[in-house]
Scaffold this active site. Structure first.
Site, PDB file in Angstrom:
ATOM      1  N   LEU A  56       0.856  -1.187   0.000  1.00 18.97           N
ATOM      2  CA  LEU A  56       0.000   0.000   0.000  1.00 18.97           C
ATOM      3  C   LEU A  56       0.893   1.240   0.000  1.00 18.97           C
ATOM      4  CD1 LEU A  56      -2.585  -1.387   2.533  1.00 18.97           C
ATOM      5  CD2 LEU A  56      -3.082  -0.807   0.143  1.00 18.97           C
ATOM      6  N   CYS A  87       3.834   7.193  -4.952  1.00 18.84           N
ATOM      7  CA  CYS A  87       4.708   8.160  -4.266  1.00 18.84           C
ATOM      8  C   CYS A  87       5.986   7.504  -3.746  1.00 18.84           C
ATOM      9  CB  CYS A  87       3.934   8.883  -3.162  1.00 18.84           C
ATOM     10  SG  CYS A  87       4.989   9.934  -2.149  1.00 18.84           S
ATOM     11  N   CYS A 110       7.250  10.674  -5.775  1.00 21.01           N
ATOM     12  CA  CYS A 110       7.809  11.684  -4.843  1.00 21.01           C
ATOM     13  C   CYS A 110       9.130  11.255  -4.224  1.00 21.01           C
ATOM     14  CB  CYS A 110       6.878  11.989  -3.672  1.00 21.01           C
ATOM     15  SG  CYS A 110       5.143  11.771  -3.941  1.00 21.01           S
ATOM     16  N   HIS A 144       7.734   0.677   2.060  1.00 25.22           N
ATOM     17  CA  HIS A 144       6.571  -0.109   1.598  1.00 25.22           C
ATOM     18  C   HIS A 144       6.112  -1.056   2.716  1.00 25.22           C
ATOM     19  CE1 HIS A 144       7.261   1.412  -2.304  1.00 25.22           C
ATOM     20  NE2 HIS A 144       7.774   0.375  -2.914  1.00 25.22           N
ATOM     21  N   PHE A 195      14.922  33.337  14.365  1.00 19.84           N
ATOM     22  CA  PHE A 195      15.997  33.861  13.525  1.00 19.84           C
ATOM     23  C   PHE A 195      17.287  33.083  13.759  1.00 19.84           C
ATOM     24  CE2 PHE A 195      18.997  37.119  12.092  1.00 19.84           C
ATOM     25  CZ  PHE A 195      18.401  37.435  10.898  1.00 19.84           C
TER      26      PHE A 195
HETATM   27  P1  FAD Z   1      -1.202   6.336  -6.858  1.00 20.83           P
HETATM   28  O1  FAD Z   1      -0.358   6.499  -5.679  1.00 20.83           O
HETATM   29  O2  FAD Z   1      -0.552   6.255  -8.184  1.00 20.83           O
HETATM   30  O3  FAD Z   1      -2.086   5.041  -6.608  1.00 20.83           O
HETATM   31  C1  FAD Z   1      -2.785   4.402  -7.612  1.00 20.83           C
HETATM   32  C2  FAD Z   1      -2.757   2.923  -7.273  1.00 20.83           C
HETATM   33  O4  FAD Z   1      -3.694   2.228  -8.093  1.00 20.83           O
HETATM   34  C3  FAD Z   1      -1.388   2.290  -7.540  1.00 20.83           C
HETATM   35  O5  FAD Z   1      -0.885   1.784  -6.326  1.00 20.83           O
HETATM   36  C4  FAD Z   1      -1.679   1.206  -8.570  1.00 20.83           C
HETATM   37  O6  FAD Z   1      -0.907   0.048  -8.376  1.00 20.83           O
HETATM   38  C5  FAD Z   1      -3.168   0.927  -8.337  1.00 20.83           C
HETATM   39  N1  FAD Z   1      -3.877   0.360  -9.491  1.00 20.83           N
HETATM   40  C6  FAD Z   1      -3.996   0.886 -10.731  1.00 20.83           C
HETATM   41  N2  FAD Z   1      -4.756   0.061 -11.488  1.00 20.83           N
HETATM   42  C7  FAD Z   1      -5.141  -0.987 -10.708  1.00 20.83           C
HETATM   43  C8  FAD Z   1      -5.943  -2.154 -10.905  1.00 20.83           C
HETATM   44  N3  FAD Z   1      -6.512  -2.428 -12.065  1.00 20.83           N
HETATM   45  N4  FAD Z   1      -6.107  -2.991  -9.882  1.00 20.83           N
HETATM   46  C9  FAD Z   1      -5.532  -2.748  -8.694  1.00 20.83           C
HETATM   47  N5  FAD Z   1      -4.784  -1.666  -8.452  1.00 20.83           N
HETATM   48  C10 FAD Z   1      -4.589  -0.800  -9.438  1.00 20.83           C
HETATM   49  N6  FAD Z   1       3.349  14.964  -4.884  1.00 20.83           N
HETATM   50  C11 FAD Z   1       3.715  15.669  -3.788  1.00 20.83           C
HETATM   51  O7  FAD Z   1       2.842  16.095  -3.032  1.00 20.83           O
HETATM   52  N7  FAD Z   1       5.030  15.915  -3.509  1.00 20.83           N
HETATM   53  C12 FAD Z   1       6.020  15.498  -4.319  1.00 20.83           C
HETATM   54  O8  FAD Z   1       7.197  15.744  -4.052  1.00 20.83           O
HETATM   55  C13 FAD Z   1       5.681  14.780  -5.490  1.00 20.83           C
HETATM   56  N8  FAD Z   1       6.637  14.343  -6.322  1.00 20.83           N
HETATM   57  C14 FAD Z   1       6.273  13.682  -7.452  1.00 20.83           C
HETATM   58  C15 FAD Z   1       7.267  13.292  -8.343  1.00 20.83           C
HETATM   59  C16 FAD Z   1       6.932  12.659  -9.508  1.00 20.83           C
HETATM   60  C17 FAD Z   1       8.015  12.249 -10.475  1.00 20.83           C
HETATM   61  C18 FAD Z   1       5.567  12.378  -9.798  1.00 20.83           C
HETATM   62  C19 FAD Z   1       5.187  11.669 -11.063  1.00 20.83           C
HETATM   63  C20 FAD Z   1       4.565  12.740  -8.918  1.00 20.83           C
HETATM   64  C21 FAD Z   1       4.911  13.402  -7.742  1.00 20.83           C
HETATM   65  N9  FAD Z   1       3.944  13.801  -6.829  1.00 20.83           N
HETATM   66  C22 FAD Z   1       4.298  14.522  -5.727  1.00 20.83           C
HETATM   67  C23 FAD Z   1       2.514  13.463  -7.028  1.00 20.83           C
HETATM   68  C24 FAD Z   1       2.106  12.246  -6.176  1.00 20.83           C
HETATM   69  O9  FAD Z   1       3.005  11.187  -6.416  1.00 20.83           O
HETATM   70  C25 FAD Z   1       0.692  11.823  -6.550  1.00 20.83           C
HETATM   71  O10 FAD Z   1      -0.165  12.940  -6.466  1.00 20.83           O
HETATM   72  C26 FAD Z   1       0.153  10.725  -5.634  1.00 20.83           C
HETATM   73  O11 FAD Z   1       1.042   9.649  -5.567  1.00 20.83           O
HETATM   74  C27 FAD Z   1      -1.217  10.270  -6.153  1.00 20.83           C
HETATM   75  O12 FAD Z   1      -1.752   9.289  -5.307  1.00 20.83           O
HETATM   76  P2  FAD Z   1      -2.963   8.387  -5.848  1.00 20.83           P
HETATM   77  O13 FAD Z   1      -3.366   7.526  -4.706  1.00 20.83           O
HETATM   78  O14 FAD Z   1      -3.979   9.215  -6.518  1.00 20.83           O
HETATM   79  O15 FAD Z   1      -2.301   7.492  -6.990  1.00 20.83           O
HETATM   80  C1  KPC Z   2       7.954   8.895   2.721  1.00 21.12           C
HETATM   81  C2  KPC Z   2       6.583   8.439   2.817  1.00 21.12           C
HETATM   82  O1  KPC Z   2       5.838   8.945   3.631  1.00 21.12           O
HETATM   83  C3  KPC Z   2       6.181   7.351   1.943  1.00 21.12           C
HETATM   84  S1  KPC Z   2       4.888   7.767   0.796  1.00 21.12           S
HETATM   85  C4  KPC Z   2       3.451   7.505   1.763  1.00 21.12           C
HETATM   86  C5  KPC Z   2       2.398   6.749   1.094  1.00 21.12           C
HETATM   87  S2  KPC Z   2       0.938   7.056   1.907  1.00 21.12           S
HETATM   88  O2  KPC Z   2       1.173   7.071   3.376  1.00 21.12           O
HETATM   89  O3  KPC Z   2      -0.032   6.029   1.581  1.00 21.12           O
HETATM   90  O4  KPC Z   2       0.440   8.370   1.497  1.00 21.12           O
END
Ligand code: FAD
Ligand code: KPC
Length: 525
Positions: free
Chosen positions: A82, A86, A91, A141, A503
């Site tokens: 889970l 990110c 991230c 993870h 500061f």
């Molecule tokens: P995700 O975390 O992508 O979750 C989607 C989940 O759905 C995945 O775990 C996937 O395995 C699952 N899934 C998809 N299809 C299926 C299926 N058919 N069956 C079962 N599971 C499935 N945000 C910040 O706030 N700070 C940062 O510094 C930052 N850095 C970033 C850097 C990069 C390079 C990128 C690309 C993004 C960054 N972001 C950052 C954005 C952030 O990563 C996302 O906004 C966030 O992870 C979105 O969470 P989510 O739960 O919507 O999607």
């Molecule tokens: C560094 C870190 O917190 C890992 S990214 C967290 C995934 S979750 O807690 O599900 O937003």
């Protein structure tokens, strides 16, 4: 994965973080060999209140909140952990690379001086850092799985694809689950470029880079794109000592709302040697005859540009994974591909919710986590209304860049009397002043003053309220997330100037405001 004849239910057996870590590593190596990781409370006769399809930040936080409210949830993810993208490919690696970029800029700037080793002309390994991240990511993870199971009491199935049969039924690991509501949390993926050659070996996105980089890139890195991801990864490639050429279709970092701040950021990138070609449209990526990239060809304002390289990074933004929602019949925004939701996070299909990156911008962690929890609250009967507005934002170059509210240009369009406070002050003779001065820029401030950062705060001169703030340096990002709350509540220069600062601090807004808060009619500083 449902080929497994016996699927063990882990419920009732506490796995340690270490055990989770081994299990996740094995499943990432060979998903089929491990099969679905099931944690279902078969002793609970209640119907599920919600099934969260996708267990990233949005699905995990939504699940945790719904469970905390006393509801019953199931979260399903195809990855064996889970937490989602990110910590896996977004991230967290971005922050690893950005930390390297900042450290390397410091090391290169002071190479051979003080205690810094002489690294002039040295290229450092990119692959080592990517491998370091790949090895290190399983620990977090494992914590997410442990926390979700043992501490948050969530039910989940991991390492298994979910198939949505109808708005209340999901099939996973050979079982069908029924719920009052469905929450789609499927995230987003890297946008494709759509030119010949983008599938060649040596052409990466943020997703493939950390999974498949298996060689040490040569002397030239080509980055296609000019937004957050492109600039963050490009700054890292540059800092490793590679010639880094950024091909940007329009302008670089258009997302930065303040012109002076953007100029400072782009100037410092150029000082580090990043070559930025604006108005460049890539027409093809050329094969070396063995399925590997050898060249990028782009049309530019000055004609066709050909760059020899064995490493290309596509940083073109993300597109929502909305196919499953579309198949279910949910309305999709034609321009962005995002699933359309109302203020309760409900899609056009009653009882089907969507959250996180799947519903489009802002694609940020706060939005993923918060929208997940708001959907949970709506499903549990709370009257909620969620629309992200006026959020603070940040990105990395070799620096950390934070901002909130309006840039000066937009502020002047909206307000007749805009007052600015900036550091360094407007200085017609250049930027060689050792201010701003704060943690992690002190050596720059003394030895390379123009590298010590930039900050600007904007006030409406009539109401005296803060209407924008911009910072380039290090360590101010935390302040911005709290400052934004106060700005939304109507923070004035007088209230800001009355705060007790610690500061030296990275954002000097309190002390600088105090110098002006005494004025009846505010003037720039
Ligand atoms: P995700 O975390 O992508 O979750 C989607 C989940 O759905 C995945 O775990 C996937 O395995 C699952 N899934 C998809 N299809 C299926 C299926 N058919 N069956 C079962 N599971 C499935 N945000 C910040 O706030 N700070 C940062 O510094 C930052 N850095 C970033 C850097 C990069 C390079 C990128 C690309 C993004 C960054 N972001 C950052 C954005 C952030 O990563 C996302 O906004 C966030 O992870 C979105 O969470 P989510 O739960 O919507 O999607
Ligand atoms: C560094 C870190 O917190 C890992 S990214 C967290 C995934 S979750 O807690 O599900 O937003």
């Amino acid at each position: 994965m449902t080929k497994h004849e016996t699927i063990f239910n882990e419920r009732g057996r506490a796995l340690t973080i270490e055990e989770w870590s081994h299990r996740i590593d094995a499943a990432l190596e060979a998903p089929e060999a491990i099969g679905p990781i099931v944690n279902i409370n078969d002793g609970d006769a209640r119907e599920f209140d919600a099934i969260f399809v996708g267990g990233g930040a949005a699905g995990r936080f939504g699940s945790a909140y719904l469970r905390a409210m006393g509801g019953r949830q199931l979260v399903v993810d195809r990855w064996p952990f889970l937490g989602g993208s990110c910590p896996h490919n977004a991230c967290v690696p971005h922050h690893v690379f950005s930390e390297c970029a900042a450290e390397l800029m410091l090391a290169r700037t002071f190479s051979g001086q003080f205690w810094f080793p002489d690294i002039a002309g040295k290229t450092v390994s990119m692959k080592e850092i990517v491998d370091l991240f790949r090895r290190g990511r399983t620990g977090p993870h494992a914590v997410m799985n442990y926390q979700s199971k043992e501490q948050l009491d969530m039910e989940f199935i991991l390492n298994a694809e979910a198939r949505i049969l109808d708005p209340h039924t999901v099939e996973v690991a050979g079982r069908r689950f029924h719920a009052r509501a469905l929450v789609l949390c499927l995230g987003a993926r890297a946008k494709a470029l759509g030119v010949p050659g983008e599938g060649l070996k040596g052409v990466y996105t943020y997703e493939s880079l950390v999974e498949t980089l298996d060689y040490e890139p040569g002397k030239t890195a080509v980055v296609i794109g000019g937004g957050k991801t492109a600039v963050e990864y490009g700054s890292f490639f540059n800092a490793t000592g590679r010639r880094t050429i950024m091909l940007v279709r329009s302008e670089i970092l258009k997302l930065l709302p303040d012109g002076d701040t953007r100029q400072y950021v782009v100037d410092r990138m150029r000082d580090q040697g990043v070559e930025i070609v604006e108005g460049a449209t890539v027409s093809r990526i050329v094969d070396d005859g063995h399925g590997r990239v050898s060249k990028v060809v782009a049309k530019t304002r000055d004609g066709e540009l050909e760059i020899d390289t064995d490493f290309v990074f596509l940083g073109l933004g993300e597109t929502p994974n909305s196919e499953m929602a579309a198949a279910l019949g949910a309305e999709i925004d034609a321009a962005t591909g995002a699933v359309v939701v109302d203020e309760t996070l409900q899609t056009s299909i009653p009882g089907v919710y969507a959250v996180g990156d799947l519903i489009g911008a802002p694609m940020e962690m706060f939005k993923a986590r918060k929208s997940g929890t708001y959907a949970a609250r709506a499903i549990m009967g709370e009257a909620i209304s969620y629309r992200p507005a006026d959020w603070p934002d940040f990105l990395h170059t070799h620096y950390e860049v934070s901002w909130l509210g309006l840039g000066e240009e937009e502020a002047r369009r909206r307000y007749p009397n805009v007052v600015t406070i900036r550091m360094p002050p407007v200085n017609p003779n250049g930027l060689d002043i050792g201010l701003p001065a704060s943690d992690r820029v002190m050596l720059y401030a003394m030895a390379k003053p123009r590298m010590s950062g930039f900050q600007k705060i904007l006030f409406d001169g009539e109401t005296r309220r803060v209407i924008g703030a911009h910072h380039v340096g290090y360590g101010a990002r935390d302040a911005f997330q709290y400052l934004n709350v106060m700005v939304k509540q109507g923070l004035t220069i007088d209230q800001l100037g009355d705060m007790d600062e610690l500061f030296l601090n990275p954002d000097h807004f309190i002390q600088l405001s105090r110098l002006r808060a005494g004025q009846k009619t505010l003037r720039d500083l």
